[in-house]
Scaffold this motif. Structure first.
Motif, mmCIF file in Angstrom:
data_model
loop_
_atom_site.group_PDB
_atom_site.id
_atom_site.type_symbol
_atom_site.label_atom_id
_atom_site.label_comp_id
_atom_site.label_asym_id
_atom_site.label_seq_id
_atom_site.Cartn_x
_atom_site.Cartn_y
_atom_site.Cartn_z
ATOM 1 N N UNK A 291 -80.003 27.348 -40.632
ATOM 2 C CA UNK A 291 -81.108 28.151 -41.164
ATOM 3 C C UNK A 291 -82.361 27.299 -41.357
ATOM 4 N N UNK A 292 -83.512 27.838 -41.001
ATOM 5 C CA UNK A 292 -84.785 27.213 -41.335
ATOM 6 C C UNK A 292 -85.161 27.610 -42.756
ATOM 7 N N UNK A 293 -86.169 26.951 -43.331
ATOM 8 C CA UNK A 293 -86.603 27.312 -44.685
ATOM 9 C C UNK A 293 -87.086 28.760 -44.755
ATOM 10 N N UNK A 298 -86.161 34.389 -46.420
ATOM 11 C CA UNK A 298 -86.082 35.800 -46.065
ATOM 12 C C UNK A 298 -84.710 36.362 -46.453
ATOM 13 N N UNK A 299 -83.645 35.628 -46.113
ATOM 14 C CA UNK A 299 -82.292 36.066 -46.467
ATOM 15 C C UNK A 299 -82.114 36.108 -47.983
ATOM 16 N N UNK A 300 -82.676 35.129 -48.663
ATOM 17 C CA UNK A 300 -82.581 35.113 -50.122
ATOM 18 C C UNK A 300 -83.248 36.311 -50.763
ATOM 19 N N UNK A 301 -84.362 36.752 -50.169
ATOM 20 C CA UNK A 301 -85.027 37.952 -50.680
ATOM 21 C C UNK A 301 -84.159 39.181 -50.527
ATOM 22 N N UNK A 382 -87.413 40.942 -47.821
ATOM 23 C CA UNK A 382 -87.500 39.677 -47.116
ATOM 24 C C UNK A 382 -88.848 39.011 -47.297
ATOM 25 N N UNK A 383 -89.899 39.815 -47.282
ATOM 26 C CA UNK A 383 -91.246 39.275 -47.490
ATOM 27 C C UNK A 383 -91.386 38.690 -48.891
ATOM 28 N N UNK A 384 -90.779 39.344 -49.878
ATOM 29 C CA UNK A 384 -90.811 38.803 -51.240
ATOM 30 C C UNK A 384 -90.088 37.465 -51.309
ATOM 31 N N UNK A 385 -88.982 37.351 -50.572
ATOM 32 C CA UNK A 385 -88.281 36.079 -50.518
ATOM 33 C C UNK A 385 -89.119 34.979 -49.896
ATOM 34 N N UNK A 388 -91.824 33.767 -52.410
ATOM 35 C CA UNK A 388 -91.351 32.966 -53.539
ATOM 36 C C UNK A 388 -90.496 31.777 -53.112
ATOM 37 N N UNK A 389 -90.243 31.646 -51.813
ATOM 38 C CA UNK A 389 -89.404 30.556 -51.344
ATOM 39 C C UNK A 389 -87.982 30.630 -51.877
#
Length: 472
Positions: A291-293, A298-301, A382-385, A388-389
């Motif tokens: 995974x890239x950052x 995106x996945x975290x969001x 995803x955009x929110x993730x 916020x990183x």
């Protein structure tokens, strides 16, 4: 189509000219009418149709339709929300000429999805397809795009009656099921290919009378359009074969049910037409499993906002009869590499093909969802993730239902809402969706969901299933 401003006369003239050329081509193919669809907030695909001779005017000026469908429930009754519902008002269905497709399974007909506009030429504020387009554009403004695909599971019943009688008896995934309905499955596959779709695979599934088809990934709104075309093609082929297809989340109270899994991959730049033009950010990075950052963020969001997303992707009372542990339904908010019990299954693809194949599969959703609403919600989360990183927790390598409460807490694993009311409450409280969707959408969706909860109040699982079975 001018999505956010007023449709000007010059644009109407351009659309009319384009429709004239399309109509001439369709006439040579023997097409007489065009079915124009939208999907309501209960996940039902609704339709209006025009004869081919009226396509030019419909393309320029739209097709009249009541806004009452924003608060329709799955049984065709209706609620009244703060911003929607009731008998007053009118809209225009503006069909997407670029997606207009002659239907193989319904000779003489073509199909096109539509955006809903007000009579003054502005976008209807509760138009789901336009909302999805807006979220695509907001992500593009950040330099990203998404490729998406919906898996389609359905169950086939013998005859056209309301009782479910499985149309095949062979074992799950067994060749016997393919043999029993060989002509039918072939006809489904050929019809989809004949309509220009990419069929990746088609096969028998686990539940009684169940099959699944997977189609190629594409831009998010295109993927939602394709889902509608696939489902209605399957429905038509089934009827022509003397069978009845259901995409309901639960077909038999004791059965597994139909999922509506979504596959997503985040790309740098515009990957909608030629994926090679961008980089798949789910691969080639230094993070876990490549995974890239941005891919992880995106996945975290998605994971962080999954409880609220259930109000969009798992939106029926019957959905929660399917969303149960240890049934590959993704009942826990966690992620893992090729873990089919995790809500987010990370898929790398075969070694050597990771750059193209790596993606996320969200397993909690089903076919009661309006795919445009779901796409909009996924992109917003995803955009929110990304903003916020967001970092992912540790991946899970086992069925989360087998962990003790202490182990689950240590890994930050949470069960997802076990009933629709919990998902609706999470959706209304989630500021990401309040901002992305706006008050009209949030209130209308919540009103429809609560009205359907009341509709099934006190009903047994068997009753819920029977009343839902043939609605999706």
């Amino acid at each position: 189509m001018s999505r956010w401003g007023i449709v000007e006369q010059a644009e109407r003239d351009e659309r009319a000219a384009k429709a004239r050329g399309i109509a001439a081509d369709l006439a040579e193919r023997g097409v007489s009418g065009v079915a124009v669809t939208w999907v309501d907030n209960s996940g039902i695909t609704r339709v209006k149709a025009v004869p081919l001779q009226k396509l030019e005017r419909a393309a320029a000026w739209g097709i009249g339709v009541s806004p009452c469908f924003d608060t329709f429930l799955l049984d065709d009754s209706a609620a009244v929300a703060k911003y929607a519902g009731g008998a007053v008002g009118d809209l225009r269905l503006m069909l997407d000429l670029d997606r207009l497709t002659p239907l193989v399974a319904q000779p003489g007909w073509a199909w096109a999805p539509a955006d809903r506009f007000r009579q003054d030429g502005t976008v209807h504020p509760i138009d789901q397809r336009s909302l999805a387009k807006r979220e695509v554009e907001r992500l593009a403004a950040l330099g990203y795009s998404v490729r998406a695909a919906f898996e389609v599971e359905w169950c086939v019943s013998v005859g056209l009656g309301d009782e479910f009688v499985p149309a095949c008896a062979g074992p799950a995934y067994g060749f016997a099921r393919l043999t029993e309905q060989s002509d039918y499955v072939r006809d489904v596959m050929n019809a989809l290919i004949g309509q220009g779709l990419t069929v990746d695979q088609i096969h028998p599934e686990y539940a009684a009378g169940q099959y699944e088809v997977s189609v190629g990934a594409q831009d998010p709104v295109g993927a939602a359009d394709t889902l509608i075309l696939v489902r209605e093609t399957i429905r038509a082929i089934s009827a022509r074969a003397g069978l009845r297809a259901t995409f309901s989340p639960k077909v038999l109270a004791g059965g597994v049910g139909n999922g509506g899994h979504v596959h997503l991959s985040l790309w740098s730049g515009d990957s909608t037409e030629t994926p090679a033009a961008g980089q798949n950010l789910m691969s080639g990075g230094s993070g876990r499993y490549g995974l890239t950052e941005p891919g992880e963020a995106f996945a975290g969001g998605l994971l962080a906002h999954l409880p609220a997303l259930l109000a969009l992707g798992t939106p029926a009372v019957a959905s929660y009869l399917r969303l149960i542990p240890s049934h590959w339904a993704g009942a826990y908010a966690c992620w893992g590499l090729e873990n089919r019990e995790a809500a987010l299954r990370f898929v790398t693809g075969s070694t050597g093909d990771n750059a193209n194949a790596a993606n996320l599969e969200i397993k909690s959703f089903d076919a009661a969802a309006n795919p445009y609403l779901l796409i909009a919600g996924l992109l917003a989360a995803g955009r929110a993730g990304l903003a916020s990183g967001t970092r992912l927790p540790e991946p899970i390598e086992v069925d989360p239902a087998t962990l003790s409460a202490e182990e689950a807490s240590r890994h930050d694993i949470r069960p997802l809402p076990s009933e629709l009311a919990g998902a609706v409450a999470a959706f209304e409280k989630d500021e990401v969706f309040t901002e992305a969707f706006g008050p009209e959408f949030v209130d209308t969706i919540a009103t429809v969901r609560r009205a359907e909860i009341k509709l099934f109040e006190g009903a047994s699982p068997e009753d819920i299933v029977a009343r839902t079975r043939w609605r999706h």
